[in-house]
Design an enzyme around this catalytic site. Structure first.
Site, PDB file in Angstrom:
ATOM      1  CE1 TYR A 117      -3.740   2.464   0.630  1.00  6.11           C
ATOM      2  CE2 TYR A 117      -2.450   3.238   2.503  1.00  6.11           C
ATOM      3  CZ  TYR A 117      -3.510   3.390   1.629  1.00  6.11           C
ATOM      4  OH  TYR A 117      -4.344   4.480   1.757  1.00  6.11           O
TER       5      TYR A 117
ATOM      6  CG  ASP B 121       5.819   3.872   0.642  1.00  4.05           C
ATOM      7  OD1 ASP B 121       6.146   4.647   1.575  1.00  4.05           O
ATOM      8  OD2 ASP B 121       4.643   3.656   0.313  1.00  4.05           O
TER       9      ASP B 121
ATOM     10  CE  LYS C  90       2.110   4.833   8.210  1.00  2.00           C
ATOM     11  NZ  LYS C  90       0.702   4.848   8.516  1.00  2.00           N
TER      12      LYS C  90
HETATM   13  C1  PLP Z   1       3.919   2.282   3.214  1.00  2.00           C
HETATM   14  C2  PLP Z   1       2.893   3.380   3.171  1.00  2.00           C
HETATM   15  N1  PLP Z   1       2.926   4.273   2.164  1.00  2.00           N
HETATM   16  C3  PLP Z   1       2.061   5.276   2.089  1.00  2.00           C
HETATM   17  C4  PLP Z   1       1.077   5.428   3.027  1.00  2.00           C
HETATM   18  C5  PLP Z   1       0.134   6.566   2.913  1.00  2.00           C
HETATM   19  O1  PLP Z   1       0.353   7.482   3.937  1.00  2.00           O
HETATM   20  P1  PLP Z   1      -0.819   8.448   4.429  1.00  2.00           P
HETATM   21  O2  PLP Z   1      -1.834   7.582   5.079  1.00  2.00           O
HETATM   22  O3  PLP Z   1      -0.126   9.383   5.364  1.00  2.00           O
HETATM   23  O4  PLP Z   1      -1.337   9.144   3.225  1.00  2.00           O
HETATM   24  C6  PLP Z   1       0.992   4.513   4.087  1.00  2.00           C
HETATM   25  C7  PLP Z   1      -0.035   4.605   5.136  1.00  2.00           C
HETATM   26  O5  PLP Z   1      -1.132   4.867   4.991  1.00  2.00           O
HETATM   27  C8  PLP Z   1       1.925   3.476   4.150  1.00  2.00           C
HETATM   28  O6  PLP Z   1       1.893   2.579   5.133  1.00  2.00           O
HETATM   29  N1  LIG Z   2      -2.055   0.795   6.833  1.00  2.00           N
HETATM   30  C1  LIG Z   2      -2.576   2.116   6.846  1.00  2.00           C
HETATM   31  C2  LIG Z   2      -1.457   3.051   7.084  1.00  2.00           C
HETATM   32  O1  LIG Z   2      -0.449   2.725   7.565  1.00  2.00           O
HETATM   33  C3  LIG Z   2      -3.594   2.201   7.906  1.00  2.00           C
HETATM   34  C4  LIG Z   2      -4.051   3.592   8.224  1.00  2.00           C
HETATM   35  C5  LIG Z   2      -5.251   3.976   7.455  1.00  2.00           C
HETATM   36  O2  LIG Z   2      -5.428   3.564   6.319  1.00  2.00           O
HETATM   37  O3  LIG Z   2      -6.032   4.751   8.016  1.00  2.00           O
END
Ligand code: PLP
Ligand SMILES: N[C@H](C=O)CCC(=O)O
Length: 430
Positions: free
Chosen positions: A142, A237, A265
């Site tokens: 993701y 990522d 994060k």
């Molecule tokens: C590996 C990774 N990339 C991108 C994202 C997207 O980050 P955000 O939720 O801050 O948009 C997340 C988490 O949601 C993630 O775990």
């Molecule tokens: N796996 C996602 C981000 O790390 C979980 C958080 C979300 O989608 O709200």
């Protein structure tokens, strides 16, 4: 009805599904989500006054525990000078300098407001740099909710059963090629069949978004050399792994140098922040240094920079944080393994440092197909049994747990005990 249930009923009338991010709705585990009022150190408190030991930690950012005093103080100091200027600040320079000193491959960096923004921008820059359109991602990884990534996506998309989201155009989907994680041969085939068309390969160097999945020995090295051979920009990522698996993230831990890195994060100390950075020649494509456009009204926001700087400075100056996180992760792993052995359960535990998943499957889990073999109803019962015992887990099998240094040995023992009891309850109530 509890206060959380009442709030959820009202929220469902006002917000799609009652939540502002899908996994929070507890759809995968049933029941009603907890509405959170506050958190401190290793504990989170709901609207009904119950406390829980935290194993999500805002999906990663709260690596030092909640409301960590130096971060709080930095935010208190910053708000005295107004909240946003939409103009350059000293703090952004300090932040860039610190990130570059901590993350081995980053020579220049641009701040954004979320992990999603970071990954969207990174592939645009890679496309601008190479003049190619396609990208490769891995099934079950993701990278936020940018259109290009909602193909075989993990995390909430996987949890909600929509790994390929409606609303993504066929043309966008056609430009995203996918391979199973840990499968170098599949990547090689994609690169050969799409010769000179692939701009970037993006991956989680350790996956958190199908549960915690580790790269097999040689996988990251193989990916690096395939990208070199085919002129493809390699994007790590590190939104989850950055500043978590080591001071310099997974790339430091595994000794692999990507071309671009996306971050989020922890970098914001709990405030909405993301960043992307990497090789100078690629980053100099970004506007106004170069022609690839990317902007943000609130990017580099002074409050967010202050929180993030306080967090990163603490991590940079206290390497003991990382050894403690290793200890905690190992202790949990050992405790959970002992309980599985005692109960005769052949389940799989994947753990690295402070990232951890107990997969309810007999298969070892090294990709999306393996993760999908988990017993999801069992996970749902287990999740609620843990909640009843005061342990707050991610409400989905397809997520990693994130440990903070605020977890004491006594609390770890409580979690291990709760895990054993919850497994027993979940199996009994089948
Ligand atoms: C590996 C990774 N990339 C991108 C994202 C997207 O980050 P955000 O939720 O801050 O948009 C997340 C988490 O949601 C993630 O775990
Ligand atoms: N796996 C996602 C981000 O790390 C979980 C958080 C979300 O989608 O709200």
């Amino acid at each position: 009805m509890t206060t959380s249930q009442q709030l959820f009923e009202k929220a469902k009338e006002l917000i799609p599904g009652g939540v502002n991010s899908p996994v929070r709705a507890f759809r995968a585990v049933g029941g009603s989500p907890l509405f959170i009022k506050s958190a401190k150190g290793p504990y989170i408190y709901d609207e009904d006054g119950r406390s829980y030991i935290e194993l999500i930690n805002s999906w990663g950012p709260m690596i030092l525990g909640h409301a960590f005093e130096p971060v709080e103080q930095a935010v208190r100091d910053a708000i005295q000078h107004s909240f946003s200027f939409g103009a350059p600040t000293r703090k952004e320079v300090e932040m860039a300098e610190l990130i570059i000193s901590m993350v081995p491959s980053v020579e220049k960096v641009r701040m954004v407001n979320s992990g999603t923004e970071a990954t969207m921008a990174a592939i645009r820059v890679a496309r601008g740099f190479t003049g190619r359109d396609k990208i490769i991602k891995f099934e079950g990884c993701y990278h936020g909710h940018g259109d290009s990534f909602l193909i075989a996506a993990g995390s909430g998309a996987m949890t909600m059963g929509v790994p390929d989201s409606p609303g993504v155009t066929k043309a966008t989907a056609a430009d995203t090629l996918t391979a199973p994680y840990n499968d170098l041969a599949a990547v090689e085939v994609l690169l050969e069949n799409n010769h000179n068309q692939v701009a970037a390969l993006i991956l989680e160097p350790v996956v958190g978004n199908m549960g915690c999945v580790l790269p097999e020995p040689g996988f990251l090295e193989g990916i690096r050399s395939l990208c070199d051979k085919h002129g493809v920009v390699l994007i790590f990522d590190e939104v989850m792994t950055g500043f978590r698996l080591a001071r310099g993230g997974a790339q430091e831990r595994f000794g692999i140098t990507p071309d671009l890195t996306t971050m989020g994060k922890i970098i914001g100390g709990g405030m909405p922040v993301g960043a992307y950075g990497g090789r100078r020649d690629i980053m100099d494509m970004v506007s106004p240094a170069g022609p690839v456009y990317q902007a943000g009204t609130l990017s580099g926001n002074p409050i967010a920079m202050s929180a993030g700087l306080a967090m990163l400075r603490h991590l940079n100056d206290n390497p003991g944080v990382y050894s403690r996180l290793e200890e905690i992760g190992t202790k949990l792993h050992t405790g959970f393994s002992n309980s599985l052995a005692k109960l005769g359960l052949p389940f799989t535990i994947n753990q690295i440092g402070s990232m951890f998943t107990l997969f309810m499957t007999e298969r070892s889990v090294s990709n999306f197909a393996d993760a999908k073999t988990c017993d999801l109803p069992l996970f749902g019962r287990y999740f609620h049994a843990m909640l009843e015992r005061g342990v707050y887990l991610a409400p989905s099998q397809f997520e990693s747990l994130f440990v903070s240094v605020a977890l004491t040995d006594e609390l770890i023992d409580q979690v291990i005990q709760a895990n054993e009891e919850s497994l027993t309850v979940a199996l009994t109530n089948a």
